[in-house]
Design a protein around this motif. Structure first.
Motif, PDB file in Angstrom:
ATOM      1  N   UNK A  97       0.835  -1.210   0.000  1.00  0.00           N
ATOM      2  CA  UNK A  97       0.000   0.000   0.000  1.00  0.00           C
ATOM      3  C   UNK A  97       0.866   1.256   0.000  1.00  0.00           C
ATOM      4  N   UNK A  98       2.073   1.137   0.562  1.00  0.00           N
ATOM      5  CA  UNK A  98       2.987   2.278   0.647  1.00  0.00           C
ATOM      6  C   UNK A  98       4.053   2.236  -0.439  1.00  0.00           C
ATOM      7  N   UNK A 148      -6.702   3.494  -2.458  1.00  0.00           N
ATOM      8  CA  UNK A 148      -7.927   3.695  -3.250  1.00  0.00           C
ATOM      9  C   UNK A 148      -8.477   2.346  -3.723  1.00  0.00           C
ATOM     10  N   UNK A 149      -9.768   2.161  -3.525  1.00  0.00           N
ATOM     11  CA  UNK A 149     -10.414   0.930  -3.963  1.00  0.00           C
ATOM     12  C   UNK A 149     -10.342  -0.208  -2.961  1.00  0.00           C
ATOM     13  N   UNK A 150      -9.731   0.024  -1.795  1.00  0.00           N
ATOM     14  CA  UNK A 150      -9.644  -1.017  -0.757  1.00  0.00           C
ATOM     15  C   UNK A 150     -10.516  -0.586   0.417  1.00  0.00           C
ATOM     16  N   UNK A 151     -11.728  -1.149   0.536  1.00  0.00           N
ATOM     17  CA  UNK A 151     -12.661  -0.684   1.581  1.00  0.00           C
ATOM     18  C   UNK A 151     -12.082  -0.768   2.987  1.00  0.00           C
ATOM     19  N   UNK A 152     -11.236  -1.782   3.239  1.00  0.00           N
ATOM     20  CA  UNK A 152     -10.670  -1.950   4.577  1.00  0.00           C
ATOM     21  C   UNK A 152      -9.778  -0.790   4.988  1.00  0.00           C
ATOM     22  N   UNK A 153      -9.372   0.031   3.997  1.00  0.00           N
ATOM     23  CA  UNK A 153      -8.488   1.162   4.298  1.00  0.00           C
ATOM     24  C   UNK A 153      -9.218   2.502   4.308  1.00  0.00           C
TER      25      UNK A 153
END
Length: 345
Positions: A175-176, A267-272
């Motif tokens: 993610x980073x 973006x696009x990852x609901x858990x985040x």
């Protein structure tokens, strides 16, 4: 000989709770006994805590009567509730506040006198209603509820900074931008994240090496910490400084490339979704992650020293762990991780 004071630890098998258990059990004067509250005493993590000397007790946080019985005779409690528990994802289910209220009611029923609560500042309050970040605001509501009972001799909120240990998670690294595991196409370990804020720097904490000692330090004189939020930070660095520190510690060429917008994070990852809002919060508040508490290691350093010395430690072992030293241990030459660096070509 004075009998040890029993400290209940909620979330004892988690990273924060486990660190607290280990630090308290290592007290050289044996002034603390630890009761680890868990839903599964048969788990390996629970058995590991029992092997260290903790009393492991099963109790369901939703059952006040069961909890009060499990807390009988406890003098203090460290409480951390898991905001990422899948049960909270269901809008029809009880919330984290409901769980926290149940735990607080249980502590009151059992006449526990002191509480150290792993909490946050209120995003809604600090942004004047522009943001409501569920983990931050519900934890803050639990904190305010604990204070409102007027039962406790001390209520001390502790705000954990960004965990060092999160850098060990390869899923988080993707993610980073791959940092600190994957070289990009230009040969850099690139840390890709939204900007933090203009006034205060990001902060980081070693949960395994420092956090438990901070709570230990508080519990050695809890009344003096009543109502005083503690910023649990081992190091404070900008993201630019972070990658420089990593490069110096490991020899891996590194750089920080800011995202154009906080909305781009995960973006696009609901858990985040809520993690994404954290960057919106720090940008709106000038980086005030700890709310009205300054982003500093000063308080943490004092508590670390007290807690570590109570464990018989001195010198470097009684000081906060610098991020650079931790990077060198985990990702430097000979660490094992350095040999696992992936190429991005």
């Amino acid at each position: 000989m004075t009998a040890p004071k029993t400290v209940a630890v909620f979330g004892a098998t988690g990273s924060q709770g486990g660190a607290v258990v280990r630090s308290l059990l290592d007290n050289q004067s044996k002034c603390f006994a630890v009761r680890a509250i868990t839903r599964d005493p048969q788990s390996q993590k629970s058995k590991d805590l029992a092997a260290l000397g903790a009393e492991v007790v099963r109790a369901d946080g939703w059952n006040v009567a069961e909890m009060a019985a499990a807390l009988e005779g406890c003098w203090a409690a460290f409480v951390n509730t898991n905001s990422d528990d899948p049960i909270f994802a269901n809008k029809e289910s009880p919330t984290e506040f409901d769980l926290g209220k149940s735990i607080i009611d249980s502590l009151v029923a059992a006449n526990v006198r002191h509480i150290v609560y792993s909490s946050f500042a209120s995003a809604a309050e600090l942004t004047r209603g522009k943001l409501f970040i569920r983990p931050m605001d519900l934890k803050n509501q639990i904190l305010q509820y604990a204070k409102s009972t007027a039962h406790f001799d001390s209520v001390c909120p502790i705000y954990a900074a960004w965990y060092y240990e999160q850098f060990l998670d390869k899923a988080t690294a993707t993610v980073f931008g791959g940092f600190p595991y994957t070289l990009d196409s230009d040969g850099y370990m690139t840390f890709n994240a939204p900007r933090w804020g203009d006034d205060e720097k990001p902060s980081f904490v070693s949960i395994t090496r420092d956090f438990g000692d901070l709570v230990h330090g508080i519990l050695l004189s809890p009344e003096s910490w009543n109502g005083k939020p503690v910023a649990a930070a081992s190091d404070v660095q900008t993201f630019e400084q972070l990658v420089e520190t990593f490069q110096t510690a490991t020899g891996h060429p590194s750089r920080y490339i800011p995202m154009a917008s906080w909305k781009d994070f995960g973006r696009g990852i609901p858990e985040l979704d809520e993690h994404r809002l954290l960057f919106a919060f720090t940008q709106l508040t000038g980086g005030r992650y700890f709310g009205d508490v300054p982003t500093s290691t000063e308080t943490a350093a004092a508590l670390k020293r007290v807690g570590a010395e109570a464990r018989g430690k001195d010198g470097a072992e009684a000081s906060l762990l610098p991020l650079g030293k931790w990077f060198a241990e985990k990702f430097g030459v000979g660490s094992g991780a350095s040999a696992c660096v992936d190429g991005g070509h």
